[in-house]
Structures are given as C-alpha cells and as structure tokens.
Design a protein around this motif. Structure first.
Motif, PDB file in Angstrom:
ATOM      1  N   VAL A   1       0.856  -1.191   0.000  1.00 20.31           N
ATOM      2  CA  VAL A   1       0.000   0.000   0.000  1.00 20.31           C
ATOM      3  C   VAL A   1       0.883   1.228   0.000  1.00 20.31           C
ATOM      4  N   ILE A   2       0.427   2.269  -0.715  1.00 17.20           N
ATOM      5  CA  ILE A   2       1.164   3.527  -0.708  1.00 17.20           C
ATOM      6  C   ILE A   2       0.204   4.669  -0.430  1.00 17.20           C
ATOM      7  N   GLN A   3       0.766   5.756   0.133  1.00 21.21           N
ATOM      8  CA  GLN A   3      -0.016   6.966   0.321  1.00 21.21           C
ATOM      9  C   GLN A   3       0.924   8.156   0.231  1.00 21.21           C
ATOM     10  N   GLY A   4       0.412   9.272  -0.223  1.00 20.02           N
ATOM     11  CA  GLY A   4       1.214  10.478  -0.360  1.00 20.02           C
ATOM     12  C   GLY A   4       0.531  11.465  -1.278  1.00 20.02           C
ATOM     13  N   TYR A   5       1.163  12.612  -1.472  1.00 20.00           N
ATOM     14  CA  TYR A   5       0.565  13.672  -2.266  1.00 20.00           C
ATOM     15  C   TYR A   5       0.462  13.294  -3.752  1.00 20.00           C
ATOM     16  N   HIS A   6       1.294  12.305  -4.171  1.00 13.55           N
ATOM     17  CA  HIS A   6       1.190  11.884  -5.568  1.00 13.55           C
ATOM     18  C   HIS A   6      -0.165  11.200  -5.805  1.00 13.55           C
ATOM     19  N   ILE A   7      -0.692  10.537  -4.786  1.00 11.73           N
ATOM     20  CA  ILE A   7      -2.005   9.902  -4.914  1.00 11.73           C
ATOM     21  C   ILE A   7      -3.077  10.957  -4.638  1.00 11.73           C
ATOM     22  N   ALA A   8      -3.023  11.558  -3.442  1.00 12.46           N
ATOM     23  CA  ALA A   8      -3.961  12.622  -3.068  1.00 12.46           C
ATOM     24  C   ALA A   8      -3.497  13.219  -1.751  1.00 12.46           C
ATOM     25  N   ARG A   9      -3.742  14.524  -1.614  1.00 12.71           N
ATOM     26  CA  ARG A   9      -3.479  15.174  -0.331  1.00 12.71           C
ATOM     27  C   ARG A   9      -4.627  14.823   0.634  1.00 12.71           C
ATOM     28  N   PRO A  10      -4.464  15.085   1.932  1.00 12.53           N
ATOM     29  CA  PRO A  10      -5.579  14.865   2.870  1.00 12.53           C
ATOM     30  C   PRO A  10      -6.763  15.752   2.499  1.00 12.53           C
ATOM     31  N   LEU A  11      -7.969  15.151   2.411  1.00 11.19           N
ATOM     32  CA  LEU A  11      -9.155  15.862   1.926  1.00 11.19           C
ATOM     33  C   LEU A  11     -10.290  15.801   2.948  1.00 11.19           C
ATOM     34  N   PRO A  12     -11.118  16.846   2.980  1.00 11.63           N
ATOM     35  CA  PRO A  12     -12.339  16.763   3.785  1.00 11.63           C
ATOM     36  C   PRO A  12     -13.247  15.679   3.224  1.00 11.63           C
ATOM     37  N   PRO A  13     -14.213  15.174   4.015  1.00  9.56           N
ATOM     38  CA  PRO A  13     -15.058  14.053   3.553  1.00  9.56           C
ATOM     39  C   PRO A  13     -15.737  14.308   2.218  1.00  9.56           C
ATOM     40  N   ALA A  14     -16.307  15.506   2.025  1.00  7.10           N
ATOM     41  CA  ALA A  14     -17.034  15.772   0.769  1.00  7.10           C
ATOM     42  C   ALA A  14     -16.085  15.762  -0.420  1.00  7.10           C
ATOM     43  N   GLU A  15     -14.913  16.406  -0.309  1.00  7.20           N
ATOM     44  CA  GLU A  15     -13.950  16.435  -1.412  1.00  7.20           C
ATOM     45  C   GLU A  15     -13.400  15.043  -1.692  1.00  7.20           C
ATOM     46  N   LEU A  16     -13.213  14.251  -0.614  1.00  2.41           N
ATOM     47  CA  LEU A  16     -12.718  12.890  -0.807  1.00  2.41           C
ATOM     48  C   LEU A  16     -13.720  12.068  -1.602  1.00  2.41           C
ATOM     49  N   GLU A  17     -14.984  12.211  -1.295  1.00  2.00           N
ATOM     50  CA  GLU A  17     -16.009  11.463  -2.004  1.00  2.00           C
ATOM     51  C   GLU A  17     -16.023  11.872  -3.489  1.00  2.00           C
ATOM     52  N   GLU A  18     -15.872  13.172  -3.750  1.00  2.00           N
ATOM     53  CA  GLU A  18     -15.830  13.651  -5.130  1.00  2.00           C
ATOM     54  C   GLU A  18     -14.599  13.114  -5.863  1.00  2.00           C
ATOM     55  N   PHE A  19     -13.458  13.094  -5.120  1.00  2.00           N
ATOM     56  CA  PHE A  19     -12.216  12.578  -5.710  1.00  2.00           C
ATOM     57  C   PHE A  19     -12.359  11.110  -6.087  1.00  2.00           C
ATOM     58  N   LEU A  20     -12.965  10.340  -5.227  1.00  2.00           N
ATOM     59  CA  LEU A  20     -13.117   8.905  -5.495  1.00  2.00           C
ATOM     60  C   LEU A  20     -14.031   8.658  -6.686  1.00  2.00           C
ATOM     61  N   LYS A  21     -14.999   9.529  -6.893  1.00  2.00           N
ATOM     62  CA  LYS A  21     -15.888   9.368  -8.038  1.00  2.00           C
ATOM     63  C   LYS A  21     -15.148   9.637  -9.354  1.00  2.00           C
ATOM     64  N   GLU A  22     -14.248  10.625  -9.347  1.00  2.00           N
ATOM     65  CA  GLU A  22     -13.575  11.043 -10.581  1.00  2.00           C
ATOM     66  C   GLU A  22     -12.258  10.311 -10.817  1.00  2.00           C
ATOM     67  N   SER A  23     -11.631   9.767  -9.746  1.00  2.00           N
ATOM     68  CA  SER A  23     -10.302   9.182  -9.870  1.00  2.00           C
ATOM     69  C   SER A  23     -10.368   7.748 -10.377  1.00  2.00           C
ATOM     70  N   GLU A  24      -9.288   7.385 -11.085  1.00  2.00           N
ATOM     71  CA  GLU A  24      -9.154   5.997 -11.540  1.00  2.00           C
ATOM     72  C   GLU A  24      -8.924   5.027 -10.396  1.00  2.00           C
ATOM     73  N   TYR A  25      -8.542   5.626  -9.208  1.00  2.00           N
ATOM     74  CA  TYR A  25      -8.278   4.779  -8.041  1.00  2.00           C
ATOM     75  C   TYR A  25      -9.546   4.505  -7.224  1.00  2.00           C
ATOM     76  N   GLY A  26     -10.661   5.107  -7.618  1.00  2.00           N
ATOM     77  CA  GLY A  26     -11.882   4.961  -6.828  1.00  2.00           C
ATOM     78  C   GLY A  26     -12.327   3.515  -6.721  1.00  2.00           C
ATOM     79  N   PRO A  27     -13.080   3.204  -5.675  1.00  2.00           N
ATOM     80  CA  PRO A  27     -13.551   1.815  -5.479  1.00  2.00           C
ATOM     81  C   PRO A  27     -14.352   1.337  -6.666  1.00  2.00           C
ATOM     82  N   ALA A  28     -14.247   0.055  -6.928  1.00  2.00           N
ATOM     83  CA  ALA A  28     -14.944  -0.526  -8.076  1.00  2.00           C
ATOM     84  C   ALA A  28     -16.440  -0.519  -7.819  1.00  2.00           C
TER      85      ALA A  28
END
Length: 775
Positions: free
Chosen positions: A748-775
């Motif tokens: 597992v990896i984490q860091g700014y290359h994947i995503a910076r720390p986000l508030p819950p609403a922005e994180l949910e939006e990121f997961l919807k648009e990102s290729e890394y979002g849950p299947a």
C-alpha cells in the motif's frame, strides 16, 4: 451537662449499691414492724371487744338479779296493787341508787307509764319497752337490751311484776357513758380509745359517749361514713386502727355499736429507739463507705489516670511507657498491653513516616521529603540552587531489564549523584532526581561533575548499562520563593536542558512564558474539540495489487479563530505531555467511526485509520471504549485501523502489549507507524499483534534519487513480508517512486502523488472522478 470522672462515678456506684441494699433492709424492717404492730393492735382490739362484751353481760346479769328481787318484793307489789305512786317512786329511787342505775321505769301491764326516773329524778321521758322484750321477760323472767334515748345509750333490763298474775313491767337501765368507756379502757393492755355509737335507720353514726375527743370523733364519722367493721384511717393527724363492734342491730337499720381505736403512732413509738439506732448505723456506714470508696476508687483510677496521661503524650508524639505498682492483676495486664501498644504504635509511626518520605520502590527520599528539604533550606539559607536530574534511557531500559534490575540501577544513580555532588538526593519522579547546591557559584561545576560521572557505565547484575542524565538548574530566591515554584521552574529548566549542548540549562523565564502560552493552547484546543474547530482530513491509501483505494488515514486539522491554522506537530506533543491527548483521542475515535459508518451506509466501503498516542496505549479502558463505539454505530471492526508508533510501544512495552492484544482480539487491524525512526528494529515486532508496518516518509521522499533509501526501503519490505506483515509506504511524491515501490513488492502507498488529505465531501468527489476509486 458536666461529665463526671471515673473516680466519682465509681464512688457514686458504690454509694448507690449501698443505699439500695440499705433501702431494701429498711423497707423490709418497716414492713415487718408495721405489719407486726398492725396484727398486735388488731388482736388487742379484738380482745378488748370481747372484754367489753363480758363486762356488758356481767352488768346485765347483776342488774337483772336486782330487778327480779325488787319485782318480788311484797311491799313494792302491794304499793303497785294499791296504786301508791309515791311509795313506788320511793322504791325505784332507793333501788336505782343501790344499783347505780341511771334509769328506772314501771308501767302497767298494758304499757301505760306508772313512774319513771332518769338520773334519780322523776321524768316523763322513758324508753319504749318493746313487745319482744316483754315476751322474753315473761318467758325467762328477765330480758335485756341496749337502747338509745335522747342521744344516750342505756343497758335496759326488763322483768314482769306478778301478784300473782302480771300486773306491771319493771325496767332499770345503766348508761354506757364516758365512765363506762374509761373502765373498759383501763382493762385493756394498750392505750386504746372507746366510743359508743348509735344511728337511726340508715342515717349517720352519732357518738353517745367516748373516752376522749367525742366531738372530733363525731365529726370524723360524719365525714367518713365507715361501713367496715375493721379499718385504718387518719384521725387527728395520726394513723389509727379502728374496730367497730355492733351491739344491737334492728331490722330498720337501727344500730348501737362500740368503736374501739388505737393510734398506730403510739403503737410504733416503742420502736423509735430502734429506728434511731438503725439510722445512726446507716449514717456511720455511709460515711465509712464514702471514705472506703474514695480510697478504692483512687487505687483503681490512678493507673487509669496514668494511662490517660500517657495517651495524651502519645497524641503529642511522645511515646513513654507507663509504670504500675500492681502485679498479676487486671490493672497490670492492662498496663502491659498499653505499653505493648505504645511500642507497636511507635514502630508503625516510624514505618509510616519512612514510607511517607521515601520511595517505595527504592527506599530513596521521595518528592515529599524533597519538599521538606527545600523548605528547610529556604528557612535557613539566603541562597541556593535546586537541581533536577533526569535519567534519559530509563523508558527503553525498562523493556530489557526486570523490575529488580531497574530498582538497583535507580539506587546506583542516586548514590553516584550523592557522591559526586556531595549532597543528599531525592527521587522526585519516575525518571528524575533532585538535589540542592548551597553555594550557587559551584552549581555549574557540580552539574558538570555529575554529567561526567555518567560517562562510566553502571554494573547491575553483571549487566553493563550506559545511562546519561540531563540537568535543570533554578536559583533561590531569584527564580522562586517557595518549593512549589522552584520545582515547577526546575522542571522547565530540565525541559530546556534536554536539548542543551552542555547537558544542563538554567531556568529561562522567557522560555517558560512560551511554555505557559502552549499550556493556554491546550485550553483552546479543548474548546475547539467541542465547537467544531477541529476536523479530520482523510488521505487515501492505494492498494497496489488492486489499484484501488481501500482505506484512508484520518489526519487532524485545527483552524483556530485566534491562531489560524495550528500544525499538528505544535499541539499534539504538548497534548501528550499535559494529558489533554485523551480528549483528542475520545473525539477522534468517535468522529472516525462515525464517518466510516456513514460511508458504509452510503455504499462506500472505506476503512479509516487513526493514530494512537503513548497515553492511549497505557489506557486499559481503551478497548472497551472502542467496542462501545463500534456497537453504537454498528460498524464492523475491519473498517477501523489503529496506527501506533515505535516510541509509544517502547515506552512501557508490557502495558502496551496488554492493550494491543485486547484490540487485536476484537478484530481491529494494527499498524506500526513511522517505522524506522524508533529505537529498535524488526526484532521486537514479532512480539506485537500487528499486521502492518508503515515505512516513514523520510525514507520514501527521495526514493527516486537516493540509492541508500532504496536499499533500506527494499530491505524493510522484504523483512516485513518474511514476518507475515503487509507494508505501507508514506510520503509518495512522484510516479517513479510508485514504480520502484511496486517493483519491491510494497502493498500500500499513500502520499501527495495519490492525493493530499481531503475533507469528507472532497474525498467522495475525488473517489468518483479518480481511476483509483472503489470498483
């Protein structure tokens, strides 16, 4: 109400018992005497009544013979036959004087009066001769009866005069007067009083005659109306025994009685000397008893007084044994027991005093004793320096040494400081010691000597141990006026001394002010947790195998209205030192579990990782707290991950292991955070119930440029996998680092290359648009 001394109480008890016994004796004596006198008086009254009856019968018999003789006298019968009234009266008078009769009566056979005398004089008053007396006289020759006439009582004797047929009725009467009563009284062995009573019908008793006090007796009878034949009553202010002897009782209630009475005071008078003698004996006995009681009480209470005095001395802190003259008795046993108690109390007090002023683990002087040492120095010295010395390696040494070894090490440290600083040392906390330097000019020299002495290792149970110290110095009176202030400032100096190049530092008021400012920050932090200033930002964690984000790490963010953005590194360490970290943990656990439950309910299955502090791992209630929150939000344990640092675990590995094992048993995933920056290596991880290690970002940031970091990261990943652990890399900033980590088998990896720390609403939006979002 005043309290009485035991001696007085004992004397009073003796007197009370004596008076009770004497009271019983006197009561028994009084009852016996009065009962005996009553019985004797009653017997005397009965005997006097019988004497009275015999006297009356004798007088009636004598009078009857004389009356019969007169009735048979020829001249008297002739005078009656010729109706010679003067001769009849003369004969009656002569016979009355001879018989000393007070009354004489003669009637014809029909009952009409012929002549009557009263007290020797002719009178028209005469008693009625009843038919039953006439019949009895005619049958027996003589009949007698007591009759009352004008308030006087007479013994009346009746006979019939025959010539040869009945021609008249002849009667003589003798009065029951005071003289008669006196005569009867003179025949009694006691000085009784006699009264003759009569009544008509059911009326009151009247006194016809009495030996004395006839008027008073009559008034008394009117008031009391006695009905009993024998009774006791008060008459003329004296107790009397009464005996009423009925003499004549008619069908219509008419009654003539004799009343015999005797004064009980007179009956008891012969016993007065005996009573006086008994009272005299009682008074003398009482005086002797009082004197004896005082002597006995003094003998009994003196040892008790001595014991009480000794108890007062004990209360003042003076333990002196009590001596007693008694041998082999209860007092001696009590004194012996008291002396044993004194010895035991003295021994216990010494032990308690020692325990109060000494460290339980090592027997060294403790913080309380050090406070006294400071206070005494303040009272007797114009200036001195207080030094706090902290052993730096104790937390780590506790993980490899047993309790006995640690105790020996601490005592060795104290002995070395005492020897080098030439002063008394006290253990003021788990890891620090305190001592005083009386000469302020020598303080730095002594501090340097102490620091240099620790260059020599300690030998504890054949184990060579390197230990170092850091020192904080504070001056009196310049840096404080009392022990509490000096110790507080000394701790501030020690905080500064931990990072000082020389290993020690003086108290710095300016730095202490900034410390107070940080403490003020903690108060604001507690308020921020309540009013919503503190929030979580969630940094995604990418699973390299699936290429999806399966978890996030909750990172705390504080936006203060007065301070603006406050970095976690500014307030988290301070919160750990002040204990406010527990408020942060309580808030963080609830917030993270609540957020994970909301995401799961909306169909977003993300595990949330949260960091635990050293204080959290020392809290045995933490597992129960987390379990309660999971049940409250109905969240499975797999959706909560807990991350701990190496330093947190190593602080007290035994207690940390207890908490971690309980958390692991609940099904929670545990990770070692910031791996590689602690004091140990992978060797200790096999003891921990963890499933993941997180390589610190300091080794990952330059992974694409630094060969040494590549070697360290690759080796760590391989060793972690060999131990059955998954590996997470933090601080991934570029795609090249991602490629190398994937090549090394990082999970597992984490860091700014994947995503910076986000508030819950922005994180949910990121997961919807990102290729890394849950299947």
């Amino acid at each position: 109400m005043p309290a009485f001394r035991f001696r007085t109480k004992l004397t009073v008890v003796y007197l009370a018992l004596f008076l009770a016994v004497m009271g019983i004796i006197l009561l028994a004596f009084y009852r016996s005497v009065t009962t005996n006198v009553e019985d004797q008086t009653r017997e005397q009254l009965d005997a006097s009544a019988r004497v009275f009856e015999r006297i009356v019968n004798y007088r009636v018999k004598t009078l009857g013979e004389s009356v019969s003789a007169l009735a048979q006298d020829y001249g008297f019968r002739q005078a009656l036959g010729t109706d010679d009234r003067p001769t009849v009266i003369s004969a009656l008078q002569n016979q009355a004087r001879r018989l000393e009769a007070d009354m004489a009566v003669i009637t014809d056979i029909e009952g009409s009066p012929i002549a009557s005398l009263l007290d020797g004089e002719v009178t028209s008053a005469m008693p009625m001769i009843s038919d039953d007396m006439k019949q009895l006289a005619e049958r027996d020759g003589v009949a007698s009866k007591l009759v009352s006439l004008d308030g006087r009582i007479f013994e009346l004797v009746v006979t019939v005069v025959r010539a040869p047929v009945p021609i008249a009725w002849l009667a003589f009467g003798i009065e029951l007067d005071k003289a008669t009563a006196q005569e009867i009284k003179s025949l009694s062995p006691i000085d009784l009083e006699i009264g003759f009573l009569y009544r008509q019908g059911q009326g009151q008793y009247h006194v016809a005659a009495a030996t004395s006090n006839a008027d008073e007796l009559g008034g008394y009878l009117v008031l009391t109306k006695p009905r009993e034949e024998a009774f006791r009553a008060t008459f003329l202010d004296q107790e009397h025994m009464f005996r009423r002897q009925p003499l004549v009782t008619g069908q219509d209630g008419e009654e003539i009685s004799a009343l015999l009475y005797y004064s009980m005071d007179a009956a008891l008078a012969p016993y007065d000397p005996l009573v006086f003698t008994m009272i005299t004996v009682l008074v003398l006995s009482l005086l002797l008893l009082i004197a004896g009681s005082v002597v006995v009480a003094r003998g009994v209470t003196k040892p008790l007084t001595d014991l009480a005095s000794a108890a007062q001395q004990i209360a003042k802190g003076r333990y002196e044994e009590v001596e007693t003259e008694s041998r082999g008795d209860e007092v001696a046993d009590l004194t012996s027991s008291f002396n044993q108690m004194i010895s035991a109390v003295k021994e216990r007090e010494n032990k308690i005093t020692f325990q109060a002023y000494h460290d339980v683990e090592t027997g060294l002087r403790n913080r309380l004793m050090f406070d006294r040492m400071i206070d005494q120095e303040i009272d007797h010295s114009d200036s001195f320096v207080l030094v706090l010395a902290e052993v730096q390696q104790l937390p780590e040494l506790r993980t490899v040494l047993n309790h006995q070894n640690i105790s020996e090490l601490i005592k060795g440290v104290a002995r070395r400081i005492e020897k080098v600083a030439d002063t008394e040392v006290a253990r003021v906390s788990t890891e620090s010691f305190g001592f005083l330097v009386r000469d302020a000019e020598e303080a730095e020299t002594r501090a340097s000597l102490v620091l240099n002495s620790f260059l020599t290792p300690f030998d504890v149970a054949d184990i060579v141990i390197d230990a170092g110290v850091k020192l904080g110095l504070v001056k009196f009176p310049g840096d404080g006026e009392d022990s509490a202030t000096l110790l507080r400032h000394g701790q501030a100096a020690l905080d500064k001394g931990r990072g000082a190049p020389r290993g020690f530092a003086w108290y710095d008021p300016d730095r202490d002010s900034s410390q107070k400012a940080r403490l003020s920050m903690m108060s604001e932090l507690r308020g921020g947790l309540k009013n919503g200033e503190v929030k979580f930002a969630y940094q995604p964690k990418l699973d390299l195998a699936s290429g999806k984000i399966t978890a996030v790490e909750a990172l705390i963010r504080w936006i203060s209205p007065t301070r603006g953005f406050v970095p976690p590194d500014d307030f988290i360490p301070m919160a750990e030192r002040t204990g406010d970290i527990r408020h942060v943990t309580d808030w963080g656990l609830r917030k993270a579990i609540e957020q994970a439950a909301e995401w799961r309910e909306s169909g977003l299955n993300l595990a949330v990782a949260i960091n635990l502090s050293t204080n959290d791992l020392m809290n045995h209630n933490l597992p129960a707290q987390i379990l309660a929150l999971l049940r409250e939000y109905d969240l499975p344990a797999v959706f909560l991950k807990l991350e701990v640092t190496e330093s947190a675990v190593m602080h007290d590995m035994t207690r940390a292991l207890d908490v971690l094992n309980m958390l692991s048993a609940m099904g929670l995933a545990l990770s070692i955070d910031d791996y590689g920056t602690g004091y140990s290596s992978l060797s200790y991880i096999k003891k921990l119930p963890v499933g993941e290690i997180k390589i610190d970002k300091s080794f990952v940031l330059n992974l694409a440029k630094n060969d040494e970091d590549n070697i360290l990261v690759r080796s760590t990943i391989e060793l972690g996998h060999n131990l059955g652990l998954s590996v997470t890399a933090e601080g991934v900033e570029d795609e090249e680092s991602v490629g190398r980590l994937r090549e090394y088998g990082c999970d597992v990896i984490q860091g700014y290359h994947i995503a910076r720390p986000l508030p819950p609403a922005e994180l949910e939006e990121f997961l919807k648009e990102s290729e890394y979002g849950p299947a």
